[in-house]
Design a protein around this motif. Sequence first.
Motif, PDB file in Angstrom:
ATOM      1  N   VAL A  83       0.859  -1.181   0.000  1.00  0.00           N
ATOM      2  CA  VAL A  83       0.000   0.000   0.000  1.00  0.00           C
ATOM      3  C   VAL A  83       0.892   1.226   0.000  1.00  0.00           C
ATOM      4  CG1 VAL A  83      -1.910  -1.161   1.202  1.00  0.00           C
ATOM      5  CG2 VAL A  83      -0.177   0.049   2.532  1.00  0.00           C
ATOM      6  N   ASP A  84       0.314   2.363  -0.387  1.00  0.00           N
ATOM      7  CA  ASP A  84       1.117   3.580  -0.370  1.00  0.00           C
ATOM      8  C   ASP A  84       1.366   4.005   1.084  1.00  0.00           C
ATOM      9  OD1 ASP A  84      -1.072   5.266   0.541  1.00  0.00           O
ATOM     10  OD2 ASP A  84      -1.823   5.198  -1.504  1.00  0.00           O
ATOM     11  N   GLN A  85       2.314   4.908   1.256  1.00  0.00           N
ATOM     12  CA  GLN A  85       2.742   5.328   2.594  1.00  0.00           C
ATOM     13  C   GLN A  85       1.582   5.914   3.400  1.00  0.00           C
ATOM     14  OE1 GLN A  85       5.732   4.655   3.868  1.00  0.00           O
ATOM     15  NE2 GLN A  85       5.142   5.543   5.822  1.00  0.00           N
ATOM     16  N   ALA A  86       0.750   6.722   2.769  1.00  0.00           N
ATOM     17  CA  ALA A  86      -0.372   7.346   3.487  1.00  0.00           C
ATOM     18  C   ALA A  86      -1.351   6.298   4.001  1.00  0.00           C
ATOM     19  CB  ALA A  86      -1.083   8.342   2.567  1.00  0.00           C
ATOM     20  N   THR A  87      -1.626   5.274   3.200  1.00  0.00           N
ATOM     21  CA  THR A  87      -2.535   4.210   3.621  1.00  0.00           C
ATOM     22  C   THR A  87      -1.936   3.438   4.789  1.00  0.00           C
ATOM     23  OG1 THR A  87      -3.431   4.026   1.390  1.00  0.00           O
ATOM     24  CG2 THR A  87      -3.774   2.149   2.848  1.00  0.00           C
ATOM     25  N   ALA A  88      -0.658   3.149   4.720  1.00  0.00           N
ATOM     26  CA  ALA A  88       0.012   2.432   5.805  1.00  0.00           C
ATOM     27  C   ALA A  88      -0.042   3.243   7.107  1.00  0.00           C
ATOM     28  CB  ALA A  88       1.463   2.139   5.424  1.00  0.00           C
ATOM     29  N   GLU A  89       0.224   4.536   7.005  1.00  0.00           N
ATOM     30  CA  GLU A  89       0.175   5.398   8.202  1.00  0.00           C
ATOM     31  C   GLU A  89      -1.235   5.457   8.777  1.00  0.00           C
ATOM     32  OE1 GLU A  89       1.875   9.194   7.210  1.00  0.00           O
ATOM     33  OE2 GLU A  89       3.770   8.290   6.607  1.00  0.00           O
ATOM     34  N   THR A  90      -2.232   5.561   7.909  1.00  0.00           N
ATOM     35  CA  THR A  90      -3.617   5.596   8.364  1.00  0.00           C
ATOM     36  C   THR A  90      -3.974   4.293   9.072  1.00  0.00           C
ATOM     37  OG1 THR A  90      -4.269   7.097   6.598  1.00  0.00           O
ATOM     38  CG2 THR A  90      -6.025   5.833   7.642  1.00  0.00           C
ATOM     39  N   ALA A  91      -3.579   3.167   8.501  1.00  0.00           N
ATOM     40  CA  ALA A  91      -3.858   1.866   9.120  1.00  0.00           C
ATOM     41  C   ALA A  91      -3.212   1.785  10.497  1.00  0.00           C
ATOM     42  CB  ALA A  91      -3.364   0.732   8.227  1.00  0.00           C
ATOM     43  N   ARG A  92      -1.974   2.223  10.617  1.00  0.00           N
ATOM     44  CA  ARG A  92      -1.287   2.207  11.921  1.00  0.00           C
ATOM     45  C   ARG A  92      -1.994   3.104  12.932  1.00  0.00           C
ATOM     46  NH1 ARG A  92       3.415   2.823   8.447  1.00  0.00           N
ATOM     47  NH2 ARG A  92       4.339   0.780   8.140  1.00  0.00           N
ATOM     48  N   GLY A 127      -6.423   0.434  19.948  1.00  0.00           N
ATOM     49  CA  GLY A 127      -5.638  -0.389  20.871  1.00  0.00           C
ATOM     50  C   GLY A 127      -5.427  -1.807  20.364  1.00  0.00           C
ATOM     51  N   ILE A 128      -5.349  -1.963  19.040  1.00  0.00           N
ATOM     52  CA  ILE A 128      -5.144  -3.279  18.445  1.00  0.00           C
ATOM     53  C   ILE A 128      -3.994  -3.210  17.449  1.00  0.00           C
ATOM     54  CG2 ILE A 128      -7.541  -4.050  18.749  1.00  0.00           C
ATOM     55  CD1 ILE A 128      -8.095  -3.326  15.817  1.00  0.00           C
ATOM     56  N   SER A 129      -3.535  -4.384  17.037  1.00  0.00           N
ATOM     57  CA  SER A 129      -2.453  -4.428  16.045  1.00  0.00           C
ATOM     58  C   SER A 129      -3.000  -4.084  14.661  1.00  0.00           C
ATOM     59  CB  SER A 129      -1.837  -5.829  16.016  1.00  0.00           C
ATOM     60  OG  SER A 129      -2.775  -6.764  15.497  1.00  0.00           O
ATOM     61  N   VAL A 130      -2.094  -3.719  13.771  1.00  0.00           N
ATOM     62  CA  VAL A 130      -2.488  -3.459  12.391  1.00  0.00           C
ATOM     63  C   VAL A 130      -3.065  -4.741  11.790  1.00  0.00           C
ATOM     64  CG1 VAL A 130      -1.649  -2.847  10.085  1.00  0.00           C
ATOM     65  CG2 VAL A 130      -0.828  -1.597  12.084  1.00  0.00           C
ATOM     66  N   ASN A 131      -2.469  -5.864  12.119  1.00  0.00           N
ATOM     67  CA  ASN A 131      -2.964  -7.149  11.636  1.00  0.00           C
ATOM     68  C   ASN A 131      -4.422  -7.349  12.044  1.00  0.00           C
ATOM     69  OD1 ASN A 131      -2.300  -9.866  10.451  1.00  0.00           O
ATOM     70  ND2 ASN A 131      -3.055 -10.477  12.477  1.00  0.00           N
ATOM     71  N   ARG A 132      -4.713  -7.131  13.314  1.00  0.00           N
ATOM     72  CA  ARG A 132      -6.086  -7.294  13.810  1.00  0.00           C
ATOM     73  C   ARG A 132      -7.030  -6.283  13.141  1.00  0.00           C
ATOM     74  NH1 ARG A 132      -8.732  -9.598  18.419  1.00  0.00           N
ATOM     75  NH2 ARG A 132     -10.917  -9.130  18.020  1.00  0.00           N
ATOM     76  N   TYR A 133      -6.559  -5.059  12.963  1.00  0.00           N
ATOM     77  CA  TYR A 133      -7.357  -4.026  12.309  1.00  0.00           C
ATOM     78  C   TYR A 133      -7.756  -4.455  10.896  1.00  0.00           C
ATOM     79  CZ  TYR A 133      -8.490   0.509  10.216  1.00  0.00           C
ATOM     80  OH  TYR A 133      -9.109   1.547   9.566  1.00  0.00           O
TER      81      TYR A 133
END
Length: 78
Positions: free
Chosen positions: A10-19, A26-32
Amino acid sequence: MAKTQLNVRVDQATAETARERASQRGISVNRYIEELVRQDEGENGRAFVEAAADFMQRYEAVFDEESDTPAGPGESAR
């Protein structure tokens, strides 16, 4: 349930938003991501059921005509 690794780009902005969203919850990115996929799957299921109900309502008279036993008010033919 066994877990499988899935790599996505994913692009950087999407990754930052997911994080950020995962952190806010209060969950992991994986769980999200897992929760987003399950939510999407549920929405598709609801959309299918709603579309099927709409179809049945629209064509109820056609089904009644094809049936040997006409339906009474508010009930479906069998």
